[in-house]
Design a protein around this motif. Structure first.
Motif, PDB file in Angstrom:
ATOM      1  N   ALA A 199       2.090  16.516 -11.668  1.00 13.95           N
ATOM      2  CA  ALA A 199       3.189  17.451 -11.365  1.00 13.95           C
ATOM      3  C   ALA A 199       3.232  18.615 -12.347  1.00 13.95           C
ATOM      4  O   ALA A 199       3.642  19.710 -11.989  1.00 13.95           O
ATOM      5  N   LEU A 200       2.793  18.377 -13.562  1.00 17.09           N
ATOM      6  CA  LEU A 200       2.814  19.433 -14.577  1.00 17.09           C
ATOM      7  C   LEU A 200       1.511  20.236 -14.604  1.00 17.09           C
ATOM      8  O   LEU A 200       1.324  21.106 -15.456  1.00 17.09           O
ATOM      9  N   GLY A 201       0.604  19.900 -13.702  1.00 14.19           N
ATOM     10  CA  GLY A 201      -0.650  20.650 -13.617  1.00 14.19           C
ATOM     11  C   GLY A 201      -1.661  20.256 -14.681  1.00 14.19           C
ATOM     12  O   GLY A 201      -2.605  21.010 -14.959  1.00 14.19           O
ATOM     13  N   GLY A 202      -1.479  19.089 -15.249  1.00 15.52           N
ATOM     14  CA  GLY A 202      -2.400  18.650 -16.290  1.00 15.52           C
ATOM     15  C   GLY A 202      -3.552  17.833 -15.743  1.00 15.52           C
ATOM     16  O   GLY A 202      -3.668  17.638 -14.537  1.00 15.52           O
ATOM     17  N   TRP A 203      -4.391  17.365 -16.628  1.00 13.05           N
ATOM     18  CA  TRP A 203      -5.525  16.554 -16.188  1.00 13.05           C
ATOM     19  C   TRP A 203      -5.756  15.400 -17.157  1.00 13.05           C
ATOM     20  O   TRP A 203      -5.372  15.449 -18.320  1.00 13.05           O
ATOM     21  N   ASP A 204      -6.403  14.396 -16.596  1.00 16.42           N
ATOM     22  CA  ASP A 204      -6.566  13.119 -17.294  1.00 16.42           C
ATOM     23  C   ASP A 204      -7.922  13.079 -17.997  1.00 16.42           C
ATOM     24  O   ASP A 204      -8.959  13.215 -17.345  1.00 16.42           O
ATOM     25  N   LEU A 205      -7.921  12.903 -19.296  1.00 18.44           N
ATOM     26  CA  LEU A 205      -9.183  12.766 -20.041  1.00 18.44           C
ATOM     27  C   LEU A 205      -9.356  11.359 -20.582  1.00 18.44           C
ATOM     28  O   LEU A 205     -10.351  11.067 -21.254  1.00 18.44           O
ATOM     29  N   GLY A 206      -8.385  10.493 -20.341  1.00 15.02           N
ATOM     30  CA  GLY A 206      -8.372   9.222 -21.051  1.00 15.02           C
ATOM     31  C   GLY A 206      -8.692   8.016 -20.206  1.00 15.02           C
ATOM     32  O   GLY A 206      -9.204   8.109 -19.092  1.00 15.02           O
ATOM     33  N   ARG A 258      -1.676  24.776 -24.642  1.00 13.51           N
ATOM     34  CA  ARG A 258      -1.964  23.467 -24.103  1.00 13.51           C
ATOM     35  C   ARG A 258      -1.429  22.375 -25.044  1.00 13.51           C
ATOM     36  O   ARG A 258      -1.406  22.546 -26.268  1.00 13.51           O
ATOM     37  N   LEU A 259      -1.059  21.276 -24.409  1.00  8.62           N
ATOM     38  CA  LEU A 259      -0.704  20.077 -25.158  1.00  8.62           C
ATOM     39  C   LEU A 259      -1.766  19.027 -24.869  1.00  8.62           C
ATOM     40  O   LEU A 259      -2.072  18.758 -23.705  1.00  8.62           O
ATOM     41  N   VAL A 260      -2.356  18.462 -25.913  1.00  9.20           N
ATOM     42  CA  VAL A 260      -3.293  17.347 -25.753  1.00  9.20           C
ATOM     43  C   VAL A 260      -2.586  16.124 -26.313  1.00  9.20           C
ATOM     44  O   VAL A 260      -2.261  16.084 -27.500  1.00  9.20           O
ATOM     45  N   GLU A 298      -2.503  25.452 -29.296  1.00  8.70           N
ATOM     46  CA  GLU A 298      -2.822  24.128 -28.745  1.00  8.70           C
ATOM     47  C   GLU A 298      -2.336  23.060 -29.710  1.00  8.70           C
ATOM     48  O   GLU A 298      -2.681  23.080 -30.891  1.00  8.70           O
ATOM     49  N   LEU A 299      -1.516  22.155 -29.201  1.00  5.55           N
ATOM     50  CA  LEU A 299      -0.991  21.060 -30.016  1.00  5.55           C
ATOM     51  C   LEU A 299      -1.678  19.765 -29.602  1.00  5.55           C
ATOM     52  O   LEU A 299      -1.628  19.379 -28.428  1.00  5.55           O
ATOM     53  N   ILE A 300      -2.328  19.110 -30.562  1.00  9.99           N
ATOM     54  CA  ILE A 300      -2.908  17.790 -30.303  1.00  9.99           C
ATOM     55  C   ILE A 300      -2.002  16.781 -30.989  1.00  9.99           C
ATOM     56  O   ILE A 300      -1.862  16.799 -32.217  1.00  9.99           O
ATOM     57  N   TYR A 301      -1.341  15.942 -30.200  1.00 10.10           N
ATOM     58  CA  TYR A 301      -0.292  15.083 -30.733  1.00 10.10           C
ATOM     59  C   TYR A 301      -0.654  13.609 -30.560  1.00 10.10           C
ATOM     60  O   TYR A 301      -0.999  13.154 -29.462  1.00 10.10           O
ATOM     61  N   SER A 316      -4.525   7.222 -21.660  1.00 14.24           N
ATOM     62  CA  SER A 316      -4.563   7.233 -23.125  1.00 14.24           C
ATOM     63  C   SER A 316      -4.784   8.643 -23.683  1.00 14.24           C
ATOM     64  O   SER A 316      -4.628   8.849 -24.878  1.00 14.24           O
ATOM     65  N   LEU A 317      -5.148   9.598 -22.831  1.00 15.45           N
ATOM     66  CA  LEU A 317      -5.402  10.957 -23.316  1.00 15.45           C
ATOM     67  C   LEU A 317      -5.223  11.946 -22.159  1.00 15.45           C
ATOM     68  O   LEU A 317      -5.853  11.784 -21.111  1.00 15.45           O
ATOM     69  N   ALA A 318      -4.382  12.911 -22.376  1.00 11.07           N
ATOM     70  CA  ALA A 318      -4.083  13.856 -21.289  1.00 11.07           C
ATOM     71  C   ALA A 318      -3.970  15.267 -21.843  1.00 11.07           C
ATOM     72  O   ALA A 318      -3.678  15.463 -23.021  1.00 11.07           O
ATOM     73  N   VAL A 319      -4.214  16.239 -20.957  1.00  5.93           N
ATOM     74  CA  VAL A 319      -4.019  17.642 -21.317  1.00  5.93           C
ATOM     75  C   VAL A 319      -2.988  18.237 -20.360  1.00  5.93           C
ATOM     76  O   VAL A 319      -3.077  18.041 -19.143  1.00  5.93           O
ATOM     77  N   VAL A 320      -2.014  18.934 -20.928  1.00  7.08           N
ATOM     78  CA  VAL A 320      -0.999  19.602 -20.111  1.00  7.08           C
ATOM     79  C   VAL A 320      -0.968  21.077 -20.498  1.00  7.08           C
ATOM     80  O   VAL A 320      -0.731  21.408 -21.656  1.00  7.08           O
TER      81      VAL A 320
END
Lengths: 486, 398
Positions: free
Chosen positions: B241-248, B269-271, B157-160, B259-263
């Motif tokens: 489209a990438l199947g991610g979700w919005d946390l921001g 996972r990419l945060v 998991e990369l938090i960038y 402002s914050l997303a998970v893919v």
């Protein structure tokens, strides 16, 4: 009553009046003004206290422990009540996110005053200690003027009563330490300086001076008065014991606390690419200049460290070579070293200029040609804070605006600060950066000249000034104050 | 007698300090922090929330369970930063180490340099936090970012936190990052990692980097996410489209960014935060902590509840499947926290359904200074009969 007694009494009345006036100014300003970002750590600490949390548990307090303890003392009345500690006005939210110069949460005026109360009392203590120093140094009848120079000093008032930082507390500790050295009360001199370090780390720079002070004291005496080497050893032991006692009392309870070490040292260590503020790094407050300086940053930092070491050594040597002369060089040493520290530090915040100021004021009272230095250094740091908002002083009135909508409403404040924040100056650069660099340049020049004055003046007779009597207008002013108080 | 005044001054300072220290100690003993206890109950999970000296508004979220993993935070002074300072970059590690450590996160939080971060990428499926604003070129492994890709493919998991996803790369000893930096990938960086654009708008100009978002998404509201910079945040359309979700927090003007997303990327996972760290290390570390502690980095949250608990009072929350039978994960991660400015109080628990839940009792309180582990007495007050936290229809927030 003997004439002498009357004179002492009259001077005491004057001093009392000065203290009351100095206190009144600070107490009037304190609840309604602040540099809002610096209030947040104090507010968070009070919130932590409401939940019984230890000082360093969450790294919200990043100083040595003593001011944190004083916060517990002064905020006690606010802990158990359901009163609101602060508010977060929606009008300030956007700008507080854009800029770290404005806080989104503002403590109430009562709590703001409580935060500042220890420093306000410390200012009074510093003024009295400076008056005592003036008497010890032979400035005689100027003691009340020396006290007044602190009580009504713009920077002392600003830092304590407006800004809300607590530098006044370590300043008091260092001035007391010098006074106690002059009285050869070594144990208490050590205690005072150690307390200073436990408020802010900077008095640690004065430790070498304190440790050689017994040697200076012995060297100044002649013949049998000089005593034996044993007396120097005893003085050193007393000093070390004095230094150790507060560390044991206040530091030992934190010995096993990793959070304390992280909070105080890790987060305050100098890791910036380039410096900034009011020291010799002042050009770096302009972002394009900072970008140019980044490759040379390690070299510049090393050079500045060298300057500090060489300069401090030079001050010590100069003082030692003049140890037999009439003056006691301790004040110059303390003032000079602190000026060098400010010049060479990676980040010299405006409130730090308070550190050498008591000593520079005393030097100014002795030498007329050096009098403008403390004047410059008492004004420039305030201008720096104003420059950060391109001169918009409303930024300092946040508590008054938020809680009383005076002199403007919060929305008007935000709009006004927004304009100031983004104002562009010559060459398309943000105006605030240009103003900050300009003030930084003047301050650096003042600090350089103050260091040179300290280097060259150590050992000059202080007593020359004792023969001076206050001028006629000052004597008249003194009489009026006495009459009004009576 | 001569130095008496100065001695009195020094003693007064010492006595005031001692009085302050005594005040600190007395306050620490007489004021108590909130506590949360989770225990198996008649439903899936029962949470007892107890206020300390002060009333507290608890938030509780429920999400999918994933085991705690080691967290590595990149801090390397040999590489240039973008949009933040050394003290803030290090400060994020300090705060994250503290917050996760006291909130019940069982795995270590470690500071690593670039070389050590490379080893993390090559050998583990842990969590790597990069807050430097630009990605060190060594960690990319080349223009096609193979080193990062294999890390994510393995379940890492990369938090960038930076100025555009992999837009900028940095080199060792490079004084500063400029537009002509040799290893700059530009928008090809996110294409290489995700196979698509996430931040770059192909249909119009990109947003100004300082764009502030003001509309919290459902998850951001549930988690109390504070980070609002979205100028380099994920575009919601691309995120879907990438199947991610919005946390921001979402911007208002189209195209909408968060402002914050998970893919999800393969097993990993990419945060992605919406811009650089700036000097917001406290807020960002707090947001990261809540994301990890809630499990919202693994899957969207399924439920949320807010509960006010009065002075020295307790409330009980039952977690159970909704009446409509929405599928609830067999093992859930429950986060309880206090959003009222107290970023120090958050705790995470595992709640299990079925037989496995029998031994899931644990207690948490604010770490030190409070009577840790004090058993909660029979709950009284606001919610003594229990209040249910019900998974949202469809399994999570939109």
């Amino acid at each position: 009553m003997a004439p002498g007694g009357i004179a002492v009494s009259r001077r005491s009345w004057v001093l009392a009046a000065l203290v009351i006036a100095g206190l009144a100014i600070r107490l009037a300003l304190a609840p309604f003004t602040s540099w809002s970002p610096d209030m947040v750590p104090w507010l968070v600490r009070v919130q932590e206290l409401q939940h019984g949390l230890p000082l360093y548990q969450h790294l919200t307090f990043s100083y040595p422990p003593l001011y944190g303890h004083l916060l517990a003392l002064v905020s006690w009345p606010f802990l158990s009540s359901s009163a609101i500690l602060g508010v977060s006005p929606p009008a300030l939210r956007g700008l507080s996110i854009s800029s770290s110069l404005l806080a989104g949460t503002v403590p109430t005026p009562a709590l703001t005053l409580a935060f500042k109360l220890p420093s306000i009392l410390a200012d009074v203590g510093t003024a009295l200690a400076m008056a005592g120093l003036a008497r010890r140094l032979g400035l005689g009848r100027l003691d009340n003027l020396v006290a007044a120079a602190w009580l009504f000093n713009p920077l002392a008032i600003f830092v304590t009563a407006v800004h809300g930082q607590f530098d006044a507390l370590p300043v008091l500790a260092t001035v007391l330490s010098v006074l106690l050295v002059l009285d050869r009360a070594w144990l208490f001199a050590g205690i005072a300086l150690s307390l200073g370090v436990l408020f802010k780390i900077y008095p640690g720079y004065l430790l070498p001076v304190l440790l050689v002070a017994p040697l200076f004291a012995r060297a100044r005496l002649e013949g049998s008065e000089r005593g034996s080497v044993r007396s120097v050893v005893i003085a050193e032991v007393q000093l070390l014991a004095g230094l150790l006692i507060p560390v044991l009392l206040f530091g030992l309870p934190l010995a096993g606390d990793d959070h304390a070490l992280t909070a105080v040292f890790s987060r305050t260590q100098t890791t910036a690419d380039v410096g900034g503020g009011l020291g010799l790094w002042f050009p770096a407050v302009i972002p394009p200049v900072a970008q140019v300086l980044i490759p040379y940053s390690p070299l510049i930092r090393n050079l500045l460290s060298l300057l500090l070491v060489v300069g401090a050594a030079g001050l010590l040597v100069a003082a030692w070579t003049r140890r037999r002369e009439d003056g006691w060089p301790l004040v110059e040493l303390m003032g000079g070293i602190l000026c060098l520290v400010l010049l060479t530090a990676t980040a010299t915040n405006p409130q730090y200029v308070l550190w050498p100021l008591p000593f520079l004021i005393l030097i100014g009272f002795r030498a007329a040609h050096a009098r403008w230095l403390p004047v410059l250094l008492s004004i420039a740091p305030i201008l720096f804070y104003l420059a950060m908002w391109a001169g918009n002083g409303l930024a300092l009135l946040v508590p008054a605006v938020v809680f009383y909508s005076w002199p403007v409403t919060p929305a008007e404040l935000a709009a006004s600060l927004q304009v100031s924040y983004f104002a562009v100056g010559p060459a398309g650069l943000p105006l605030r950066y240009l103003l900050m660099a300009g003030v930084g340049a003047f301050t650096s020049i003042g600090l350089v000249l103050a260091s040179i004055e300290a280097l060259t003046s150590g050992g000059r007779p202080w007593r020359r000034a004792r023969s001076r009597r206050p001028s006629a207008p000052i004597r008249e002013l003194e009489s009026r104050v006495v009459e009004s108080v009576r | 007698v001569r130095p008496l005044g100065a001695i009195i001054g020094a003693l007064a300072l010492a006595i005031a300090s001692l009085a302050g220290q005594a005040s600190t100690l007395v306050i620490q003993r007489s004021f108590t922090a909130p506590q949360v206890q989770v225990a198996s109950g008649s439903a899936i999970c029962e949470i007892q929330m107890s206020a300390g000296t002060r009333p507290v508004v608890f938030d509780a979220t429920a999400g999918s369970w994933a085991p705690d993993r080691p967290v590595y935070v990149l801090v390397d002074g040999a590489y240039p930063l973008l949009g933040t300072t050394r003290s803030s970059a290090k400060g994020l590690y300090d705060h994250l180490h503290d917050t996760l450590g006291t909130a019940g996160w069982s795995q270590p939080v470690t500071e690593v340099n670039v070389q050590q971060a490379g080893e993390v990428l090559d050998r583990s499926s842990s969590i790597l936090v990069v807050d430097a604003g630009a990605m060190p070129d060594i960690l990319l492994g080349g223009p096609n970012v193979p080193r990062l890709t294999s890390f994510l493919n393995r379940g890492g998991e990369l938090i960038y936190i930076g100025d555009g996803l992999l837009y900028w790369s940095s080199q060792r000893g490079e004084p500063r990052i400029t537009g002509t930096s040799a290893g700059r990938l530009g928008w090809a960086g996110e294409q290489a990692l995700l196979g698509a654009n996430l931040v770059h708008s192909t249909s119009g100009p990109d947003a100004p980097s300082g764009l502030l978002a003001v509309t919290p998404s459902t998850s951001a509201a549930w988690l109390g996410i504070s980070y609002q910079r979205a100028g380099r945040g994920a575009l919601l359309a691309s995120l879907d489209a990438l199947g991610g979700w919005d946390l921001g927090v979402d911007s208002t003007e189209p195209p909408i960014r968060t402002s914050l997303a998970v893919v999800p990327v393969s097993l990993g996972r990419l945060v992605l935060f919406g811009s650089t760290l700036s000097s917001s290390e406290t807020q960002v570390s707090n947001d990261i902590a809540r994301v990890l502690l809630s499990g919202s980095d693994v899957a969207p949250l399924v439920a949320h509840l807010q509960q006010r608990v009065g002075h020295q009072d307790s409330a009980v929350i039952d977690l159970e499947p909704s009446p409509s039978g929405t599928s609830v994960p067999a093992a859930m991660r429950v986060l309880a926290y206090d959003r009222e400015g107290f970023d120090y109080f958050s705790h995470t628990f595992r709640c299990s359904s079925g037989a496995s839940r029998a031994n899931s009792t644990s207690t948490a309180s604010a770490p030190a200074g409070s009577p840790a582990g004090t058993p909660i007495q029979s709950p009284t007050g606001i919610s003594s009969t229990g209040r249910r936290i019900t998974p949202a229809p469809g399994g999570g927030p939109s």
